[in-house]
Design an enzyme around this catalytic site. Structure first.
Site, PDB file in Angstrom:
ATOM      1  NE  ARG A 112      -3.525   1.412   1.049  1.00 10.75           N
ATOM      2  CZ  ARG A 112      -4.083   2.384   1.792  1.00 10.75           C
ATOM      3  NH1 ARG A 112      -4.642   2.089   2.959  1.00 10.75           N
ATOM      4  NH2 ARG A 112      -4.073   3.627   1.380  1.00 10.75           N
ATOM      5  CG  ASP A 128      -2.898   1.748   8.239  1.00 10.33           C
ATOM      6  OD1 ASP A 128      -3.047   1.253   7.109  1.00 10.33           O
ATOM      7  OD2 ASP A 128      -3.672   2.595   8.712  1.00 10.33           O
ATOM      8  N   GLY A 163     -11.674  19.118   8.427  1.00  8.52           N
ATOM      9  CA  GLY A 163     -11.740  19.863   7.174  1.00  8.52           C
ATOM     10  C   GLY A 163     -11.993  18.963   5.982  1.00  8.52           C
ATOM     11  CE1 TYR A 220      -4.835   6.977   2.302  1.00  5.20           C
ATOM     12  CE2 TYR A 220      -2.445   7.036   2.527  1.00  5.20           C
ATOM     13  CZ  TYR A 220      -3.695   6.967   3.096  1.00  5.20           C
ATOM     14  OH  TYR A 220      -3.808   6.896   4.451  1.00  5.20           O
TER      15      TYR A 220
END
Length: 469
Positions: free
Chosen positions: A118, A151, A298, A402
């Protein structure tokens, strides 16, 4: 001389001639063997296929190419002097994006030896572009691929291979032990940054030309992490951004200036109410611009720009064309964080052109699927959602992931400007699909000022694999 004596004499002569001939043949074989041993004795071990290896000697690149001819490797060398990637040019003017590479790693990995990876990203020197990626210490369609949705593990490593090739044990180069990473080239050598260790005390290991040159210790003891894309080099100095602290609240952010693998300066950002993670950074006219991920609150992207002395400015992309995921529908933007659907996020990028901005984003507002490039001619400073160009990259029905920026310097392209490029990760497997593994392939595009086309370039692998059944 009687007949018997004649026969004996002739036979003796023939035997002598035969023995001499045999000795000559043995001598010839020994001579060929000795000659071959001398020729190949100082070379590297024979490889099963052709390959290129680049080494570094006194700031000179030595490009060694092994050519396989009749199972014998012949070594040719071509020395190329190192340069300094100046980074002083502006970004090239562009009108769209041309497809640059696609590795099809998952499709190939159903039958071949391909790493479970990844966080792939691309970075270029003045000679080549390479795909960097974080492996899971496992191959696709193998038992060790089980549970690779995680991860951070001690098995993750940063490796690299030539751009466009599926990452396999046969074409990949080990770079660093890492579950978070960055890499870039200053014109002389590769700088790699690999973060590994426990969440409460990870350390970044800096390598220059493959040798450990410095380390950076977690300063907040809360998952030290970096870009997952290339660092940026200007005039022999390379720059990266790191985060340490909560992923859902105020954290600490630092810019590092690195020369020949050594940290020479760092600055902590004074950025209350800002959240920076996984920044995508690029040089432009001698300065660095980074567009990052706000995982706190955000749905638009924060940015930081700085000069070579680390004097910086901060802000958010003002456009009503929102770039994060999840995000609300396009509407009225803000030059601060846009709160609706602002929690969580995904690594991404944008390219600033004056008051305008190229925004890369998923097509879906709530899942990691689809991808598109949008040109908002007033989006860096304006809050409306008007845009003038949209180019399709991946259909909304296909998985993405991503994305990040990279550049090609004039020293590579021969242009008088810095070419902007981007890559998109195409995630497959868990948690959205019925597999025991999580991995991805990648696709990349570069900006051009000529004809381009929108389409869909998905991963394309048919799942599940044999190991999943």
């Amino acid at each position: 001389m009687n007949p018997n004596q004649k026969i004996i004499t002739i036979g003796s002569i023939c035997m002598v001639i035969g023995i001499v001939s045999l000795m000559l043949q043995i001598g010839n074989i020994i001579s060929i063997w000795v000659s071959h041993s001398i020729q190949t004795g100082n070379q590297h071990q024979a490889e099963p296929c052709n390959q290129s290896i680049i080494t570094y000697e006194n700031n000179t690149w030595v490009n060694q190419t092994y050519v396989n001819i009749s199972n014998t490797n012949f070594l040719t060398e071509k020395a190329v002097a190192s340069v300094t990637l100046a980074g002083n040019s502006s970004l090239c003017p562009i009108s769209g994006w041309a497809v640059y590479s696609k590795d099809n790693g998952i499709r190939i990995g159903s039958k071949g030896d391909v790493f479970v990876i990844r966080e792939p990203f691309i970075s270029c020197s003045h000679l080549e572009c390479r795909t960097f990626f974080l492996t899971q210490g496992a191959l696709l369609n193998d038992k060790h691929s089980n549970g690779t949705v995680k991860d951070r593990s001690p098995y993750r490593t940063l490796m690299s291979c030539p751009v466009g090739e599926a990452p396999s044990p046969y074409n990949s180069r080990f770079e660093s032990v890492a579950w978070s990473a960055s890499a870039c080239h200053d014109g002389t050598s590769w700088l790699t940054i690999g973060i590994s260790g426990p969440d409460n005390g990870a350390v970044a290991v800096l390598k220059y030309n493959g040798i450990i040159t410095d380390t950076i210790k977690s300063w907040r003891n809360n998952i030290l992490r970096t870009q997952e894309s290339e660092c940026a080099c200007v005039n022999g100095s390379c720059f990266t951004v790191m985060t340490d602290g909560p992923s859902n609240g105020q954290a600490s952010y630092k810019i590092f200036k690195i020369e020949k693998g050594k940290v020479v300066k760092s600055v902590e950002l004074n950025a209350p109410n800002y959240h920076y993670e996984e920044c995508s950074c690029y040089p432009d006219a001698g300065e660095i611009t980074c567009v990052c991920r706000d995982n706190w609150h955000g749905s638009n992207r924060p940015w930081v720009s700085f000069n070579q002395n680390l004097e910086y400015q901060i802000g958010y992309i003002c456009s009503g064309v929102f770039g994060d995921n999840p995000r609300p529908n396009d509407g009225t933007g803000s030059c601060g964080p846009v709160s609706p659907n602002g929690a969580y996020g995904i690594k991404g990028f944008s390219f600033k052109y004056g008051n305008g901005v190229w925004i890369g984003r998923t097509k879906s507002t709530n899942s990691r699927s689809g991808f598109e490039m949008i040109w908002d001619p007033n989006g860096w400073t304006g809050t409306d959602s008007n845009f003038s160009v949209k180019q399709d990259i991946v259909a909304i029905t296909d998985w993405s992931g991503y994305s990040g920026s990279f550049v090609q310097h004039p020293e590579l392209t021969g242009l008088d400007c810095i070419r902007p490029c981007f890559w998109v990760e195409l995630i497959r497997g868990r948690p959205k699909e019925s597999t025991i593994w999580t991995s991805g392939s990648s696709i990349s595009f570069c900006g051009v000022n000529s004809d381009t086309v929108g389409w869909s370039w998905p991963d394309g692998a048919e799942l599940p694999f044999t190991i999943d059944k």
